[in-house]
Design a protein around this motif. Structure first.
Motif, PDB file in Angstrom:
ATOM      1  N   UNK A  64      17.176  19.046 -14.981  1.00  0.00           N
ATOM      2  CA  UNK A  64      17.307  18.295 -13.329  1.00  0.00           C
ATOM      3  C   UNK A  64      16.328  18.866 -12.756  1.00  0.00           C
ATOM      4  N   UNK A  65      15.080  19.327 -12.698  1.00  0.00           N
ATOM      5  CA  UNK A  65      13.587  19.587 -12.775  1.00  0.00           C
ATOM      6  C   UNK A  65      12.584  19.252 -12.734  1.00  0.00           C
ATOM      7  N   UNK A  66      13.134  18.383 -13.975  1.00  0.00           N
ATOM      8  CA  UNK A  66      10.945  18.317 -14.583  1.00  0.00           C
ATOM      9  C   UNK A  66      10.949  17.033 -14.445  1.00  0.00           C
ATOM     10  N   UNK A  67      11.224  16.135 -13.723  1.00  0.00           N
ATOM     11  CA  UNK A  67      10.439  15.354 -12.844  1.00  0.00           C
ATOM     12  C   UNK A  67      10.290  15.498 -11.299  1.00  0.00           C
ATOM     13  N   UNK A  68      10.280  16.681 -11.207  1.00  0.00           N
ATOM     14  CA  UNK A  68      10.552  16.818  -9.853  1.00  0.00           C
ATOM     15  C   UNK A  68       9.272  16.685  -8.998  1.00  0.00           C
ATOM     16  N   UNK A  69       8.003  16.624  -9.856  1.00  0.00           N
ATOM     17  CA  UNK A  69       6.934  16.817  -9.034  1.00  0.00           C
ATOM     18  C   UNK A  69       6.275  17.647  -8.260  1.00  0.00           C
ATOM     19  N   UNK A  70       5.654  18.084  -7.723  1.00  0.00           N
ATOM     20  CA  UNK A  70       4.756  19.183  -7.097  1.00  0.00           C
ATOM     21  C   UNK A  70       5.900  19.636  -5.817  1.00  0.00           C
ATOM     22  N   UNK A  71       5.344  21.251  -5.933  1.00  0.00           N
ATOM     23  CA  UNK A  71       6.753  21.993  -4.887  1.00  0.00           C
ATOM     24  C   UNK A  71       6.468  22.731  -4.583  1.00  0.00           C
ATOM     25  N   UNK A  72       7.047  23.266  -3.334  1.00  0.00           N
ATOM     26  CA  UNK A  72       6.977  24.488  -3.060  1.00  0.00           C
ATOM     27  C   UNK A  72       8.032  25.109  -3.063  1.00  0.00           C
ATOM     28  N   UNK A  73       8.238  26.763  -3.108  1.00  0.00           N
ATOM     29  CA  UNK A  73       9.311  27.335  -2.945  1.00  0.00           C
ATOM     30  C   UNK A  73       8.899  28.663  -1.613  1.00  0.00           C
ATOM     31  N   UNK A  74      10.503  27.688  -1.155  1.00  0.00           N
ATOM     32  CA  UNK A  74      10.893  29.129   0.599  1.00  0.00           C
ATOM     33  C   UNK A  74      11.367  30.281   0.020  1.00  0.00           C
ATOM     34  N   UNK A 105      12.037  23.420  -2.584  1.00  0.00           N
ATOM     35  CA  UNK A 105      13.015  24.958  -3.309  1.00  0.00           C
ATOM     36  C   UNK A 105      12.701  26.444  -2.183  1.00  0.00           C
ATOM     37  N   UNK A 106      14.711  25.961  -2.388  1.00  0.00           N
ATOM     38  CA  UNK A 106      14.882  27.220  -1.403  1.00  0.00           C
ATOM     39  C   UNK A 106      16.043  27.526  -3.188  1.00  0.00           C
ATOM     40  N   UNK A 107      16.675  28.723  -2.818  1.00  0.00           N
ATOM     41  CA  UNK A 107      17.691  29.069  -2.715  1.00  0.00           C
ATOM     42  C   UNK A 107      18.833  28.653  -2.155  1.00  0.00           C
ATOM     43  N   UNK A 161       9.723  30.387 -10.181  1.00  0.00           N
ATOM     44  CA  UNK A 161       8.539  30.097 -10.943  1.00  0.00           C
ATOM     45  C   UNK A 161       7.546  29.080 -11.222  1.00  0.00           C
ATOM     46  N   UNK A 162       8.586  28.313 -12.076  1.00  0.00           N
ATOM     47  CA  UNK A 162       7.834  27.261 -13.013  1.00  0.00           C
ATOM     48  C   UNK A 162       7.263  26.231 -12.402  1.00  0.00           C
ATOM     49  N   UNK A 163       8.756  25.953 -11.519  1.00  0.00           N
ATOM     50  CA  UNK A 163       8.025  24.465 -10.711  1.00  0.00           C
ATOM     51  C   UNK A 163       8.111  24.387  -9.531  1.00  0.00           C
ATOM     52  N   UNK A 191       0.734  36.378 -16.292  1.00  0.00           N
ATOM     53  CA  UNK A 191       1.916  35.391 -16.806  1.00  0.00           C
ATOM     54  C   UNK A 191       1.893  33.684 -16.243  1.00  0.00           C
ATOM     55  N   UNK A 192       1.527  33.353 -15.053  1.00  0.00           N
ATOM     56  CA  UNK A 192       1.487  32.466 -14.275  1.00  0.00           C
ATOM     57  C   UNK A 192      -0.401  31.946 -14.283  1.00  0.00           C
TER      58      UNK A 192
END
Length: 249
Positions: A64-74, A105-107, A161-163, A191-192
């Motif tokens: 689902x997220x492979x083609x998301x592009x640059x993102x920030x998790x909030x 990206x959020x929960x 983390x990955x995306x 690790x990242x």
């Protein structure tokens, strides 16, 4: 020798690379055995089956997220009231991240998560929710336009983390702290690849920062340079600059 259905049983049976003769010959077909609804069901509660479900969650999430592009998790509290300054700040952060060229990206839940998704959605960007199965169901908030629900926290955190190319951490509870320290540990241990982490809300986070410096570091449990793993900010524009400057697009 005959099968239960009365059909003769062959003396020799080849099933792919397997050869069966005499009393090792199986009656029926593979499809028949697959579709037979009778039989024990305990296997769905075994560890091998859980491993398959875990694998399927990774596959679904990655797909689902492979083609998301640059993102920030909030990250932030599900209990943040809609009429609070924190909620308003999260909306502005979500909007500003989209305007800077990032997905958000959020929960996927209510509170601060909903607010960040709202800002991203209203700005016309990609608003991602990574939900989690909980005893007290919250459901995906209405501002998510790409959502994935998970059973396992560790699969969900891997996708966070990955995306993501950076984290903005708003005031939150134990779940927010879990996600924050997961990110800090992964960066500290390399690790990242290093990515920026911004703690938004100086008054809220200052007690934690004081404890890290005056207790954790003072007793030799961490190093002074570990305080450089994150930034503190009370300003939306500054927070966006801090979280995006190291990952320009």
């Amino acid at each position: 020798m005959a099968s239960p259905e009365g059909a003769p049983v062959p003396e020799e049976q080849r099933l792919g690379p397997v050869l069966r003769r005499q009393d090792q010959v199986r009656t029926g077909t593979t499809d028949q055995r697959l579709l037979d609804s009778e039989g024990p069901s305990e296997w769905v509660h075994t560890d091998p089956w859980r491993v398959m479900r875990i694998q399927s969650e990774f596959v679904e999430g990655f797909g689902a997220l492979a083609e998301l592009g640059p993102a920030v998790s909030v990250f932030g509290s599900a209990r943040t009231p809609r009429d609070s300054k924190e909620y308003d700040a999260a909306v502005r952060i979500g909007r500003a991240l989209v305007e800077a060229g990032f997905a958000v990206i959020t929960g996927g839940g209510p509170g601060a998560m909903e607010a960040a998704n709202k800002g991203a959605n209203e700005a016309g960007g990609t608003s991602v929710g990574l939900g989690i199965e909980l005893p007290f169901e919250q459901g995906m908030n209405e501002y998510v336009n790409l959502g994935v629900d998970f059973r396992y926290f560790f699969v969900r955190k891997t996708c966070f983390v990955k995306y993501a190319r950076g984290f903005v951490v708003l005031p939150g509870g134990l779940g927010t702290l879990d996600e924050l320290f997961e990110a800090l540990t992964l960066v500290q241990t390399r690790k990242v690849t290093r990515f920026p982490i911004v703690l938004f809300g100086t008054a809220y986070w200052s007690g934690l920062v004081d404890w890290l410096r005056d207790t954790l570091i003072a007793e030799g449990k961490a190093s002074m340079h570990d305080l450089e793993l994150f930034h503190l900010s009370d300003d939306v524009d500054e927070a966006i600059a801090l979280v995006t400057k190291e990952v320009g697009i």
